[in-house]
Design a protein around this motif. Structure first.
Motif, PDB file in Angstrom:
ATOM      1  N   UNK A  72       0.760  -0.752  -0.051  1.00 54.17           N
ATOM      2  CA  UNK A  72      -0.196  -0.009  -0.521  1.00 54.17           C
ATOM      3  C   UNK A  72       0.988   0.863  -0.197  1.00 54.17           C
ATOM      4  N   UNK A  73       1.727   1.462   0.630  1.00 60.99           N
ATOM      5  CA  UNK A  73       2.906   2.535   1.184  1.00 60.99           C
ATOM      6  C   UNK A  73       3.339   2.213  -1.213  1.00 60.99           C
ATOM      7  N   UNK A  74       3.695   1.686  -1.094  1.00 57.30           N
ATOM      8  CA  UNK A  74       4.981   1.409  -2.485  1.00 57.30           C
ATOM      9  C   UNK A  74       3.398   2.602  -3.894  1.00 57.30           C
ATOM     10  N   UNK A  75       2.386   1.873  -3.481  1.00 61.53           N
ATOM     11  CA  UNK A  75       0.971   1.941  -4.361  1.00 61.53           C
ATOM     12  C   UNK A  75       1.131   3.724  -4.027  1.00 61.53           C
ATOM     13  N   UNK A  76       1.102   4.309  -2.330  1.00 60.43           N
ATOM     14  CA  UNK A  76       1.070   5.750  -2.464  1.00 60.43           C
ATOM     15  C   UNK A  76       1.962   6.788  -2.980  1.00 60.43           C
ATOM     16  N   UNK A  77       3.134   5.769  -2.725  1.00 66.04           N
ATOM     17  CA  UNK A  77       4.243   6.467  -3.411  1.00 66.04           C
ATOM     18  C   UNK A  77       4.097   7.010  -4.827  1.00 66.04           C
TER      19      UNK A  77
END
Length: 74
Positions: free
Chosen positions: A41-46
Motif C-alpha cells: 500500500x505504501x508503494x502504491x501511494x508513493x
C-alpha cells in the motif's frame, strides 16, 4: 523409568517442540503477510504521487501520511 517410558517421554517432548515451532512459524507467516500488505500500500501511494509535482514536507508529515492507509493526503 523403563527404556520404553523414556522413549515415550522423549517422543512427547519432541512432538511438543515441533508443535510449538509450527505455531511460531505460522505467527511469523501471518506477520509477514500483514507487513507485505502495508508495504504494498505504501508503494502504491508513493508511486501514485511520483507523477505529480514534488511536495516538500518534513519527515514527520511524511510518516503521518504513510500511516494513512486510505491514501488520502491532507
Amino acid at each position: 523409568m523403563s527404556d520404553y517410558e523414556k522413549d515415550e517421554y522423549l517422543r512427547d517432548e519432541y512432538l511438543q517442540e515441533a508443535e510449538d515451532l509450527l505455531e511460531t512459524i505460522e505467527q511469523v507467516e501471518e506477520t509477514l503477510t500483514v507487513m507485505s500488505k502495508v508495504v504494498g500500500q505504501l508503494k502504491e501511494q508513493v508511486a501514485s504521487h511520483l507523477d505529480h509535482d514534488t511536495i516538500e514536507m518534513s519527515a514527520e508529515e511524511f510518516l503521518e501520511q504513510c500511516e494513512n492507509l486510505e491514501g488520502t493526503w491532507h
